[in-house]
Design a protein around this motif. Structure first.
Motif, PDB file in Angstrom:
ATOM      1  N   LYS A 160     -45.843  -3.419 -19.701  1.00 43.54           N
ATOM      2  CA  LYS A 160     -45.586  -2.805 -18.296  1.00 43.54           C
ATOM      3  C   LYS A 160     -44.296  -2.584 -17.971  1.00 43.54           C
ATOM      4  CE  LYS A 160     -48.118  -2.352 -14.135  1.00 43.54           C
ATOM      5  NZ  LYS A 160     -49.135  -2.846 -13.101  1.00 43.54           N
ATOM      6  N   GLU A 161     -43.655  -3.693 -18.166  1.00 45.95           N
ATOM      7  CA  GLU A 161     -42.208  -3.859 -17.646  1.00 45.95           C
ATOM      8  C   GLU A 161     -41.396  -2.756 -18.460  1.00 45.95           C
ATOM      9  OE1 GLU A 161     -43.816  -6.546 -18.597  1.00 45.95           O
ATOM     10  OE2 GLU A 161     -44.465  -7.285 -16.529  1.00 45.95           O
ATOM     11  N   SER A 162     -41.597  -2.522 -19.705  1.00 49.71           N
ATOM     12  CA  SER A 162     -40.635  -1.862 -20.383  1.00 49.71           C
ATOM     13  C   SER A 162     -40.935  -0.243 -20.077  1.00 49.71           C
ATOM     14  CB  SER A 162     -41.211  -1.688 -22.089  1.00 49.71           C
ATOM     15  OG  SER A 162     -40.720  -3.033 -22.536  1.00 49.71           O
ATOM     16  N   LEU A 163     -42.252   0.176 -19.785  1.00 46.95           N
ATOM     17  CA  LEU A 163     -42.413   1.490 -19.248  1.00 46.95           C
ATOM     18  C   LEU A 163     -41.844   1.795 -18.080  1.00 46.95           C
ATOM     19  CD1 LEU A 163     -46.405   1.590 -19.846  1.00 46.95           C
ATOM     20  CD2 LEU A 163     -44.540   2.858 -21.284  1.00 46.95           C
ATOM     21  N   LEU A 164     -41.543   0.765 -16.839  1.00 46.57           N
ATOM     22  CA  LEU A 164     -40.929   0.868 -15.781  1.00 46.57           C
ATOM     23  C   LEU A 164     -39.300   1.201 -16.009  1.00 46.57           C
ATOM     24  CD1 LEU A 164     -42.747  -1.748 -13.558  1.00 46.57           C
ATOM     25  CD2 LEU A 164     -42.964   0.628 -13.636  1.00 46.57           C
ATOM     26  N   LEU A 165     -38.811   0.551 -17.013  1.00 44.20           N
ATOM     27  CA  LEU A 165     -37.427   0.783 -17.189  1.00 44.20           C
ATOM     28  C   LEU A 165     -37.033   2.079 -18.124  1.00 44.20           C
ATOM     29  CD1 LEU A 165     -36.565  -3.063 -18.200  1.00 44.20           C
ATOM     30  CD2 LEU A 165     -36.193  -1.809 -16.065  1.00 44.20           C
ATOM     31  N   MET A 166     -38.208   2.799 -18.615  1.00 46.49           N
ATOM     32  CA  MET A 166     -37.737   4.103 -19.168  1.00 46.49           C
ATOM     33  C   MET A 166     -37.251   4.812 -18.530  1.00 46.49           C
ATOM     34  SD  MET A 166     -40.965   4.238 -22.076  1.00 46.49           S
ATOM     35  CE  MET A 166     -40.430   5.817 -22.648  1.00 46.49           C
ATOM     36  N   VAL A 167     -36.095   5.670 -18.938  1.00 45.90           N
ATOM     37  CA  VAL A 167     -35.426   6.478 -18.153  1.00 45.90           C
ATOM     38  C   VAL A 167     -35.655   7.796 -18.905  1.00 45.90           C
ATOM     39  CG1 VAL A 167     -33.045   7.345 -17.543  1.00 45.90           C
ATOM     40  CG2 VAL A 167     -33.439   4.918 -17.532  1.00 45.90           C
ATOM     41  N   ASP A 168     -35.736   8.865 -17.889  1.00 48.45           N
ATOM     42  CA  ASP A 168     -35.803  10.451 -18.591  1.00 48.45           C
ATOM     43  C   ASP A 168     -34.389  10.753 -18.818  1.00 48.45           C
ATOM     44  OD1 ASP A 168     -38.342  10.592 -17.999  1.00 48.45           O
ATOM     45  OD2 ASP A 168     -38.327  12.252 -16.434  1.00 48.45           O
ATOM     46  N   ILE A 169     -34.372  11.515 -19.910  1.00 49.95           N
ATOM     47  CA  ILE A 169     -32.931  12.190 -20.425  1.00 49.95           C
ATOM     48  C   ILE A 169     -32.888  13.325 -20.962  1.00 49.95           C
ATOM     49  CG2 ILE A 169     -31.007  11.630 -22.312  1.00 49.95           C
ATOM     50  CD1 ILE A 169     -32.075   8.582 -22.612  1.00 49.95           C
ATOM     51  N   ILE A 170     -31.905  14.118 -20.655  1.00 49.81           N
ATOM     52  CA  ILE A 170     -31.784  15.596 -21.000  1.00 49.81           C
ATOM     53  C   ILE A 170     -30.393  15.759 -21.443  1.00 49.81           C
ATOM     54  CG2 ILE A 170     -33.584  16.517 -19.365  1.00 49.81           C
ATOM     55  CD1 ILE A 170     -31.375  17.137 -17.428  1.00 49.81           C
ATOM     56  N   TRP A 171     -30.330  16.654 -22.340  1.00 48.81           N
ATOM     57  CA  TRP A 171     -28.926  17.159 -22.894  1.00 48.81           C
ATOM     58  C   TRP A 171     -28.745  18.490 -22.849  1.00 48.81           C
ATOM     59  CZ3 TRP A 171     -32.550  14.021 -25.257  1.00 48.81           C
ATOM     60  CH2 TRP A 171     -32.107  12.450 -25.648  1.00 48.81           C
ATOM     61  N   GLY A 172     -27.440  18.832 -22.821  1.00 51.26           N
ATOM     62  CA  GLY A 172     -26.989  20.363 -22.707  1.00 51.26           C
ATOM     63  C   GLY A 172     -25.593  20.404 -22.372  1.00 51.26           C
ATOM     64  N   ASN A 173     -25.112  21.752 -22.114  1.00 51.64           N
ATOM     65  CA  ASN A 173     -23.724  21.940 -21.942  1.00 51.64           C
ATOM     66  C   ASN A 173     -23.602  22.252 -20.307  1.00 51.64           C
ATOM     67  OD1 ASN A 173     -23.000  22.155 -24.759  1.00 51.64           O
ATOM     68  ND2 ASN A 173     -24.300  23.878 -24.814  1.00 51.64           N
ATOM     69  N   GLY A 174     -22.381  21.639 -19.768  1.00 48.32           N
ATOM     70  CA  GLY A 174     -21.832  21.933 -18.490  1.00 48.32           C
ATOM     71  C   GLY A 174     -21.491  23.451 -18.395  1.00 48.32           C
ATOM     72  N   SER A 175     -21.927  23.976 -17.415  1.00 51.40           N
ATOM     73  CA  SER A 175     -21.802  25.344 -17.321  1.00 51.40           C
ATOM     74  C   SER A 175     -21.240  25.922 -15.789  1.00 51.40           C
ATOM     75  CB  SER A 175     -23.149  26.336 -17.568  1.00 51.40           C
ATOM     76  OG  SER A 175     -24.038  25.900 -16.438  1.00 51.40           O
ATOM     77  N   GLU A 176     -21.319  25.126 -14.794  1.00 48.54           N
ATOM     78  CA  GLU A 176     -20.705  25.714 -13.621  1.00 48.54           C
ATOM     79  C   GLU A 176     -20.452  24.522 -12.666  1.00 48.54           C
ATOM     80  OE1 GLU A 176     -22.524  28.239  -9.515  1.00 48.54           O
ATOM     81  OE2 GLU A 176     -23.553  27.833 -11.472  1.00 48.54           O
ATOM     82  N   ILE A 177     -19.381  24.312 -11.976  1.00 51.84           N
ATOM     83  CA  ILE A 177     -19.034  23.321 -11.161  1.00 51.84           C
ATOM     84  C   ILE A 177     -19.466  23.545 -10.031  1.00 51.84           C
ATOM     85  CG2 ILE A 177     -17.155  21.939 -10.420  1.00 51.84           C
ATOM     86  CD1 ILE A 177     -17.948  21.495 -13.382  1.00 51.84           C
TER      87      ILE A 177
END
Length: 103
Positions: A3-20
Motif C-alpha cells: 500500500k505504501e508503494s502505491l501511495l508513492l507512485m507518480v504520474d509521468i508524461i513525456w513530450g516536447n516543449g511548445s510554448e512558454i
C-alpha cells in the motif's frame, strides 16, 4: 506491491516543449504517458515547473526568464513527474531533460 508503494507512485508524461507561458510555466505537447498513470492527460498540457533538471537552466527559479525557458524547452523532449493538477488544469511538477529514447 505494498500500500505504501502505491501511495508513492507518480504520474509521468513525456513530450516536447511548445510554448512558454511565464518564467516558470510552459505548454508540453504530450507524446507519451506512463502506463498506470492515475488520470488521463491531454495531448497538450500546461506545466508549472516546481523543480527542474535541465542543462542550461540555473538551479534557482529566481534566475529564470521566459527567454531562458524558450531557449532550453522549446522543441526539447522533456519528462514531467506530476505532483498535482490544480483546479485550473495546470500541472505542477518536476521537469527534466529526457534523453534519446526518452524514458
Amino acid at each position: 506491491m505494498s500500500k505504501e508503494s502505491l501511495l508513492l507512485m507518480v504520474d509521468i508524461i513525456w513530450g516536447n516543449g511548445s510554448e512558454i507561458l511565464s518564467s516558470n510555466s510552459f505548454v508540453l505537447n504530450v507524446t507519451h504517458r506512463k502506463n498506470g498513470n492515475k488520470i488521463n492527460y491531454d495531448d497538450s498540457e500546461k506545466i508549472q515547473i516546481t523543480s527542474a533538471d535541465i542543462p542550461g537552466l540555473p538551479v534557482s527559479q529566481n534566475d529564470w526568464s521566459e527567454d531562458l525557458l524558450k531557449k532550453n524547452l522549446i522543441g526539447t523532449f522533456l519528462k514531467c513527474e506530476i505532483e498535482e493538477k490544480d483546479n485550473s488544469g495546470m500541472i505542477l511538477g518536476k521537469v527534466s531533460h529526457s534523453g534519446v529514447g526518452g524514458y
